[in-house]
Design a protein around this motif. Sequence first.
Motif, PDB file in Angstrom:
ATOM      1  N   GLY A 107       0.806  -1.212   0.000  1.00  0.00           N
ATOM      2  CA  GLY A 107       0.000   0.000   0.000  1.00  0.00           C
ATOM      3  C   GLY A 107       0.835   1.256   0.000  1.00  0.00           C
ATOM      4  O   GLY A 107       2.041   1.238   0.264  1.00  0.00           O
ATOM      5  N   CYS A 108       0.171   2.360  -0.291  1.00  0.00           N
ATOM      6  CA  CYS A 108       0.820   3.672  -0.302  1.00  0.00           C
ATOM      7  C   CYS A 108      -0.215   4.711   0.108  1.00  0.00           C
ATOM      8  O   CYS A 108      -1.381   4.632  -0.312  1.00  0.00           O
ATOM      9  CB  CYS A 108       1.383   3.980  -1.689  1.00  0.00           C
ATOM     10  N   ILE A 109       0.184   5.683   0.918  1.00  0.00           N
ATOM     11  CA  ILE A 109      -0.731   6.707   1.403  1.00  0.00           C
ATOM     12  C   ILE A 109      -0.105   8.084   1.245  1.00  0.00           C
ATOM     13  O   ILE A 109       1.112   8.252   1.383  1.00  0.00           O
ATOM     14  CB  ILE A 109      -1.107   6.430   2.881  1.00  0.00           C
ATOM     15  N   ASP A 110      -0.923   9.063   0.900  1.00  0.00           N
ATOM     16  CA  ASP A 110      -0.455  10.448   0.800  1.00  0.00           C
ATOM     17  C   ASP A 110      -0.386  11.035   2.206  1.00  0.00           C
ATOM     18  O   ASP A 110      -1.358  10.981   2.966  1.00  0.00           O
ATOM     19  CB  ASP A 110      -1.425  11.257  -0.066  1.00  0.00           C
ATOM     20  N   GLY A 111       0.760  11.614   2.542  1.00  0.00           N
ATOM     21  CA  GLY A 111       0.979  12.066   3.906  1.00  0.00           C
ATOM     22  C   GLY A 111       0.084  13.200   4.358  1.00  0.00           C
ATOM     23  O   GLY A 111      -0.306  13.246   5.525  1.00  0.00           O
ATOM     24  N   PHE A 112      -0.267  14.104   3.477  1.00  0.00           N
ATOM     25  CA  PHE A 112      -1.089  15.264   3.868  1.00  0.00           C
ATOM     26  C   PHE A 112      -2.555  14.902   3.996  1.00  0.00           C
ATOM     27  O   PHE A 112      -3.179  15.112   5.034  1.00  0.00           O
ATOM     28  CB  PHE A 112      -0.926  16.387   2.840  1.00  0.00           C
ATOM     29  N   SER A 113      -3.126  14.354   2.931  1.00  0.00           N
ATOM     30  CA  SER A 113      -4.566  14.109   2.894  1.00  0.00           C
ATOM     31  C   SER A 113      -4.955  12.791   3.551  1.00  0.00           C
ATOM     32  O   SER A 113      -6.122  12.590   3.887  1.00  0.00           O
ATOM     33  CB  SER A 113      -5.050  14.088   1.443  1.00  0.00           C
ATOM     34  N   ARG A 114      -3.978  11.882   3.740  1.00  0.00           N
ATOM     35  CA  ARG A 114      -4.197  10.515   4.199  1.00  0.00           C
ATOM     36  C   ARG A 114      -5.030   9.727   3.203  1.00  0.00           C
ATOM     37  O   ARG A 114      -5.694   8.746   3.551  1.00  0.00           O
ATOM     38  CB  ARG A 114      -4.851  10.446   5.581  1.00  0.00           C
ATOM     39  N   ARG A 115      -5.025  10.142   1.947  1.00  0.00           N
ATOM     40  CA  ARG A 115      -5.697   9.378   0.898  1.00  0.00           C
ATOM     41  C   ARG A 115      -4.837   8.166   0.547  1.00  0.00           C
ATOM     42  O   ARG A 115      -3.634   8.294   0.317  1.00  0.00           O
ATOM     43  CB  ARG A 115      -5.909  10.232  -0.350  1.00  0.00           C
ATOM     44  N   VAL A 116      -5.452   6.980   0.525  1.00  0.00           N
ATOM     45  CA  VAL A 116      -4.722   5.775   0.137  1.00  0.00           C
ATOM     46  C   VAL A 116      -4.553   5.786  -1.378  1.00  0.00           C
ATOM     47  O   VAL A 116      -5.534   5.778  -2.120  1.00  0.00           O
ATOM     48  CB  VAL A 116      -5.471   4.504   0.589  1.00  0.00           C
TER      49      VAL A 116
ATOM     50  N   ALA B 292       0.562   3.799  10.708  1.00  0.00           N
ATOM     51  CA  ALA B 292      -0.686   4.103  11.408  1.00  0.00           C
ATOM     52  C   ALA B 292      -1.876   3.554  10.644  1.00  0.00           C
ATOM     53  O   ALA B 292      -2.842   3.050  11.238  1.00  0.00           O
ATOM     54  CB  ALA B 292      -0.825   5.615  11.608  1.00  0.00           C
ATOM     55  N   TRP B 293      -1.803   3.615   9.316  1.00  0.00           N
ATOM     56  CA  TRP B 293      -2.924   3.112   8.526  1.00  0.00           C
ATOM     57  C   TRP B 293      -2.995   1.590   8.565  1.00  0.00           C
ATOM     58  O   TRP B 293      -4.076   1.017   8.586  1.00  0.00           O
ATOM     59  CB  TRP B 293      -2.827   3.589   7.075  1.00  0.00           C
ATOM     60  N   TRP B 294      -1.831   0.935   8.615  1.00  0.00           N
ATOM     61  CA  TRP B 294      -1.849  -0.529   8.750  1.00  0.00           C
ATOM     62  C   TRP B 294      -2.519  -0.939  10.061  1.00  0.00           C
ATOM     63  O   TRP B 294      -3.217  -1.961  10.120  1.00  0.00           O
ATOM     64  CB  TRP B 294      -0.436  -1.093   8.703  1.00  0.00           C
ATOM     65  N   ALA B 295      -2.305  -0.151  11.114  1.00  0.00           N
ATOM     66  CA  ALA B 295      -2.957  -0.454  12.394  1.00  0.00           C
ATOM     67  C   ALA B 295      -4.475  -0.348  12.248  1.00  0.00           C
ATOM     68  O   ALA B 295      -5.229  -1.170  12.799  1.00  0.00           O
ATOM     69  CB  ALA B 295      -2.456   0.488  13.483  1.00  0.00           C
ATOM     70  N   TYR B 296      -4.924   0.665  11.512  1.00  0.00           N
ATOM     71  CA  TYR B 296      -6.366   0.806  11.244  1.00  0.00           C
ATOM     72  C   TYR B 296      -6.881  -0.403  10.461  1.00  0.00           C
ATOM     73  O   TYR B 296      -7.944  -0.955  10.779  1.00  0.00           O
ATOM     74  CB  TYR B 296      -6.626   2.091  10.462  1.00  0.00           C
ATOM     75  N   LEU B 297      -6.119  -0.829   9.443  1.00  0.00           N
ATOM     76  CA  LEU B 297      -6.549  -1.966   8.625  1.00  0.00           C
ATOM     77  C   LEU B 297      -6.642  -3.235   9.474  1.00  0.00           C
ATOM     78  O   LEU B 297      -7.572  -4.036   9.309  1.00  0.00           O
ATOM     79  CB  LEU B 297      -5.574  -2.179   7.466  1.00  0.00           C
ATOM     80  N   ARG B 298      -5.699  -3.421  10.395  1.00  0.00           N
ATOM     81  CA  ARG B 298      -5.721  -4.601  11.259  1.00  0.00           C
ATOM     82  C   ARG B 298      -6.992  -4.597  12.114  1.00  0.00           C
ATOM     83  O   ARG B 298      -7.661  -5.631  12.254  1.00  0.00           O
ATOM     84  CB  ARG B 298      -4.474  -4.617  12.146  1.00  0.00           C
ATOM     85  N   ARG B 299      -7.338  -3.442  12.678  1.00  0.00           N
ATOM     86  CA  ARG B 299      -8.519  -3.365  13.545  1.00  0.00           C
ATOM     87  C   ARG B 299      -9.818  -3.562  12.770  1.00  0.00           C
ATOM     88  O   ARG B 299     -10.751  -4.198  13.259  1.00  0.00           O
ATOM     89  CB  ARG B 299      -8.578  -2.009  14.255  1.00  0.00           C
ATOM     90  N   SER B 300      -9.879  -2.990  11.561  1.00  0.00           N
ATOM     91  CA  SER B 300     -11.159  -2.910  10.860  1.00  0.00           C
ATOM     92  C   SER B 300     -11.382  -4.004   9.814  1.00  0.00           C
ATOM     93  O   SER B 300     -12.487  -4.145   9.302  1.00  0.00           O
ATOM     94  CB  SER B 300     -11.279  -1.550  10.154  1.00  0.00           C
ATOM     95  N   TRP B 301     -10.326  -4.788   9.494  1.00  0.00           N
ATOM     96  CA  TRP B 301     -10.483  -5.754   8.400  1.00  0.00           C
ATOM     97  C   TRP B 301      -9.627  -7.011   8.553  1.00  0.00           C
ATOM     98  O   TRP B 301     -10.143  -8.127   8.535  1.00  0.00           O
ATOM     99  CB  TRP B 301     -10.167  -5.061   7.064  1.00  0.00           C
ATOM    100  N   THR B 302      -8.323  -6.836   8.736  1.00  0.00           N
ATOM    101  CA  THR B 302      -7.406  -7.977   8.655  1.00  0.00           C
ATOM    102  C   THR B 302      -7.670  -9.048   9.705  1.00  0.00           C
ATOM    103  O   THR B 302      -7.546 -10.249   9.420  1.00  0.00           O
ATOM    104  CB  THR B 302      -5.944  -7.502   8.788  1.00  0.00           C
ATOM    105  N   SER B 303      -8.017  -8.631  10.917  1.00  0.00           N
ATOM    106  CA  SER B 303      -8.175  -9.593  12.009  1.00  0.00           C
ATOM    107  C   SER B 303      -9.179 -10.685  11.668  1.00  0.00           C
ATOM    108  O   SER B 303      -8.981 -11.855  12.024  1.00  0.00           O
ATOM    109  CB  SER B 303      -8.602  -8.870  13.296  1.00  0.00           C
TER     110      SER B 303
END
Length: 384
Positions: free
Chosen positions: A146-155, A233-244
């Motif tokens: 994955g890749c995320i834009d640092g300012f907007s947090r757009r994936v 930080a976004w990977w942590a969100y993905l783990r909580r909301s999907w990966t688990s």
Amino acid sequence: MDEEEAIRYYFFRRYEYSTILDFLDKYHDIKMSKRTLLNRLKQYGLTRRNCDINEAVLRQHISIELEGAGNLLGYRAMWRKLHLKYGINVPRSAVEILLREMDPEGTRLRQAHRLKRRNYINPGPNNCWHADGYDKLKPYGLPIHGCIDGFSRRVIWLKLEMSNNDPKVIGKLFRDAVIEVGGCPSILRTDRGTENGIMSSGQCFLRRNGTDSFAGLKAHRFGSSHSNQRIEAWWAYLRRSWTSWWINFFKDLIDAGNLDTSNKMHMECIWFCFNKIIQKELDEVREEWNNHYIRKSRHHTASGIPNTLYYLPESVGTIDYKHQYNPEDLEEINRELNPSDDSNESLIYQEYFGYVNEMLGITEPSSWRDALGLYHRLSTVAQT
């Protein structure tokens, strides 16, 4: 897309009317007043008030989502998913009430975690992209990048690949993103993994003739994976909301004796059966994230919807830091991206499963349940 398609697209992503008008003007060359927009919405039967809530339908779709990775979502994320995926337009409070009733244990377990964070400063979209591999599903043959834009947090991208360690695979993701957004960032940040070689050199190559302080070799920054703050930080969100959910799913397969991760045939069959289902879910996760509202914080980050912050930086008083590329330079990068030869064995397995699938007349799976049934059937046939 035509005018109606564009209006429906932005409406169902819950943009404010003023933002919809800005998108129509900037990206579709459609100029209209707010009154005209409201008339169009009325004409198309689109409304955000006086919603006719069909509770039975709402319960049905929430139940469907709770059967899969959706059981990790809070009521806000569930509300966004219902709106984006099914076009269900209901008050958020209605989803909150039903979710508490239908998933009391999940509601109890979801708690806010507060961390002490260091300040992160980024002046605008495309100033810095953060890219990294995600290995939580890699033990089951399903690596993600994955890749995320640092300012907007757009994936920028979120892709399931057979390998996230192949420099050519990662380089292709970067190239495709540059083409999609029409340029490269001022800075690209990655860890020191060898898989980032073509991507990092490609970024520096595209920026070699720049005149700013981050041109040339300074256009790419190496750092440890843990310090790549935005994407971690976004990977942590993905783990909580999907990966688990998927980790538990595959562990259950192993515990039941239906999956052996040391068995090449099993792993290839998992890929054949599940890769499209998982990529579809990743696309949905990305779409939901890019269209949700990020609240204001004390950490010097812009609040707003990632897509709005990315595509309409002027709305928050900044500019786009994207750098245009020379098409001839991109052709030079393309020459480094010829397919690797080490995937032949996997290709043989995939062709075999495709052949068996066709001979058995099995339709392509549309859900994890379908994919699981296909896995059981194909793995049984392959072992006989």
